[in-house]
Design a protein around this motif. Sequence first.
Motif, mmCIF file in Angstrom:
data_model
loop_
_atom_site.group_PDB
_atom_site.id
_atom_site.type_symbol
_atom_site.label_atom_id
_atom_site.label_comp_id
_atom_site.label_asym_id
_atom_site.label_seq_id
_atom_site.Cartn_x
_atom_site.Cartn_y
_atom_site.Cartn_z
ATOM 1 N N GLU A 293 0.832 -1.206 0.000
ATOM 2 C CA GLU A 293 0.000 0.000 0.000
ATOM 3 C C GLU A 293 0.866 1.256 0.000
ATOM 4 O OE1 GLU A 293 -3.990 -1.149 2.383
ATOM 5 O OE2 GLU A 293 -2.211 -0.918 3.634
ATOM 6 N N ALA A 294 0.344 2.290 -0.625
ATOM 7 C CA ALA A 294 0.964 3.617 -0.609
ATOM 8 C C ALA A 294 -0.148 4.641 -0.466
ATOM 9 C CB ALA A 294 1.766 3.861 -1.878
ATOM 10 N N GLU A 295 -0.017 5.491 0.524
ATOM 11 C CA GLU A 295 -0.990 6.548 0.795
ATOM 12 C C GLU A 295 -2.421 6.021 0.867
ATOM 13 O OE1 GLU A 295 -0.359 10.101 -1.474
ATOM 14 O OE2 GLU A 295 1.810 9.885 -1.320
ATOM 15 N N GLY A 296 -2.574 4.867 1.522
ATOM 16 C CA GLY A 296 -3.899 4.326 1.782
ATOM 17 C C GLY A 296 -4.517 3.519 0.654
ATOM 18 N N LYS A 297 -3.792 3.320 -0.438
ATOM 19 C CA LYS A 297 -4.327 2.573 -1.573
ATOM 20 C C LYS A 297 -3.393 1.427 -1.932
ATOM 21 C CE LYS A 297 -6.407 6.676 -3.591
ATOM 22 N NZ LYS A 297 -6.387 7.586 -4.727
ATOM 23 N N ALA A 298 -3.982 0.366 -2.499
ATOM 24 C CA ALA A 298 -3.152 -0.735 -2.995
ATOM 25 C C ALA A 298 -2.241 -0.182 -4.081
ATOM 26 C CB ALA A 298 -4.036 -1.853 -3.551
ATOM 27 N N ASP A 299 -0.956 -0.507 -3.981
ATOM 28 C CA ASP A 299 0.014 0.023 -4.933
ATOM 29 C C ASP A 299 1.199 -0.933 -4.982
ATOM 30 O OD1 ASP A 299 0.406 2.753 -6.454
ATOM 31 O OD2 ASP A 299 2.373 2.187 -5.680
ATOM 32 N N GLY A 300 1.268 -1.709 -6.044
ATOM 33 C CA GLY A 300 2.305 -2.725 -6.158
ATOM 34 C C GLY A 300 1.678 -4.103 -6.148
ATOM 35 N N SER A 301 2.410 -5.065 -5.655
ATOM 36 C CA SER A 301 1.983 -6.459 -5.701
ATOM 37 C C SER A 301 0.978 -6.793 -4.602
ATOM 38 C CB SER A 301 3.216 -7.354 -5.557
ATOM 39 O OG SER A 301 2.854 -8.701 -5.549
ATOM 40 N N THR A 302 -0.013 -7.607 -4.983
ATOM 41 C CA THR A 302 -0.947 -8.196 -4.030
ATOM 42 C C THR A 302 -0.935 -9.696 -4.256
ATOM 43 O OG1 THR A 302 -2.386 -6.271 -3.858
ATOM 44 C CG2 THR A 302 -3.379 -8.386 -3.345
ATOM 45 N N LEU A 303 -0.622 -10.431 -3.205
ATOM 46 C CA LEU A 303 -0.570 -11.888 -3.276
ATOM 47 C C LEU A 303 -1.711 -12.455 -2.447
ATOM 48 C CD1 LEU A 303 3.270 -12.346 -2.669
ATOM 49 C CD2 LEU A 303 2.081 -12.281 -4.868
ATOM 50 N N ARG A 304 -2.431 -13.411 -3.025
ATOM 51 C CA ARG A 304 -3.525 -14.086 -2.319
ATOM 52 C C ARG A 304 -3.197 -15.573 -2.210
ATOM 53 N NH1 ARG A 304 -8.351 -10.729 -2.525
ATOM 54 N NH2 ARG A 304 -7.890 -8.906 -3.803
ATOM 55 N N PHE A 305 -3.552 -16.154 -1.053
ATOM 56 C CA PHE A 305 -3.213 -17.537 -0.769
ATOM 57 C C PHE A 305 -4.461 -18.325 -0.366
ATOM 58 C CE2 PHE A 305 0.426 -14.882 0.081
ATOM 59 C CZ PHE A 305 1.479 -15.572 -0.483
ATOM 60 N N SER A 306 -4.429 -19.636 -0.582
ATOM 61 C CA SER A 306 -5.504 -20.511 -0.115
ATOM 62 C C SER A 306 -5.323 -20.749 1.382
ATOM 63 C CB SER A 306 -5.455 -21.844 -0.863
ATOM 64 O OG SER A 306 -4.318 -22.584 -0.452
ATOM 65 N N THR A 307 -6.308 -21.386 1.998
ATOM 66 C CA THR A 307 -6.204 -21.687 3.433
ATOM 67 C C THR A 307 -5.080 -22.673 3.715
ATOM 68 O OG1 THR A 307 -7.893 -23.392 3.205
ATOM 69 C CG2 THR A 307 -8.629 -21.220 3.962
ATOM 70 N N ALA A 308 -4.619 -23.376 2.682
ATOM 71 C CA ALA A 308 -3.498 -24.310 2.840
ATOM 72 C C ALA A 308 -2.155 -23.605 2.661
ATOM 73 C CB ALA A 308 -3.618 -25.448 1.833
ATOM 74 N N GLY A 309 -2.190 -22.314 2.306
ATOM 75 C CA GLY A 309 -0.952 -21.557 2.137
ATOM 76 C C GLY A 309 -0.407 -21.550 0.723
ATOM 77 N N VAL A 310 -1.183 -22.041 -0.249
ATOM 78 C CA VAL A 310 -0.751 -22.093 -1.646
ATOM 79 C C VAL A 310 -1.114 -20.776 -2.335
ATOM 80 C CG1 VAL A 310 -1.027 -23.300 -3.854
ATOM 81 C CG2 VAL A 310 -1.039 -24.600 -1.710
ATOM 82 N N LEU A 311 -0.172 -20.203 -3.068
ATOM 83 C CA LEU A 311 -0.414 -18.961 -3.814
ATOM 84 C C LEU A 311 -1.507 -19.194 -4.853
ATOM 85 C CD1 LEU A 311 0.494 -16.028 -4.411
ATOM 86 C CD2 LEU A 311 2.132 -16.999 -6.038
#
Length: 161
Positions: free
Chosen positions: A90-108
């Motif tokens: 985040e930068a200045e309150g907004k998403a800015d750059g990479s966002t990674l999401r994972f499963s409940t098992a920890g898999v990207l």
Amino acid sequence: MNKFVVFLVISALIGSCREKNFTRVYRERTIIRNGVTVKGRISDDTLYNGRILFYKSDTLIASRDFINGVANGKHITYYANGKISKIVSEAEGKADGSTLRFSTAGVLTRDQNYFNGRLVGPQLYYDSAGKPWYFEFINLQNQTICQVDYSASKRPIVKGD
């Protein structure tokens, strides 16, 4: 004489309306907001500074970096099992750059990119085994200009202008 007194009163009122220079003081503290325990450097008017930790029922649910009350840095959310759910830059309150999401098992499951809060650039989606299955590139006009479907066959299908 009366005009002079009125002038002095108006001058005093205008002078008192100017923004005062003060230093906000952040202290290590723990507060509860909406049933969530918040720990970190928090000002008296509940602005955050530095890494702030959020707990629900003694379980860490998020950590987020702030500079003078504005989100700047990493925002990490967690599943109840303790595994990371999402990492957002985040930068200045907004998403800015990479966002990674994972499963409940920890898999990207997703690797997405943002600029000033807008989804742009390369977006990569993964299957449950963590293998890429879909790619797209989104321009600043929110148009997909290139797609690659890795799951369609042994050879990826590429679409684009």
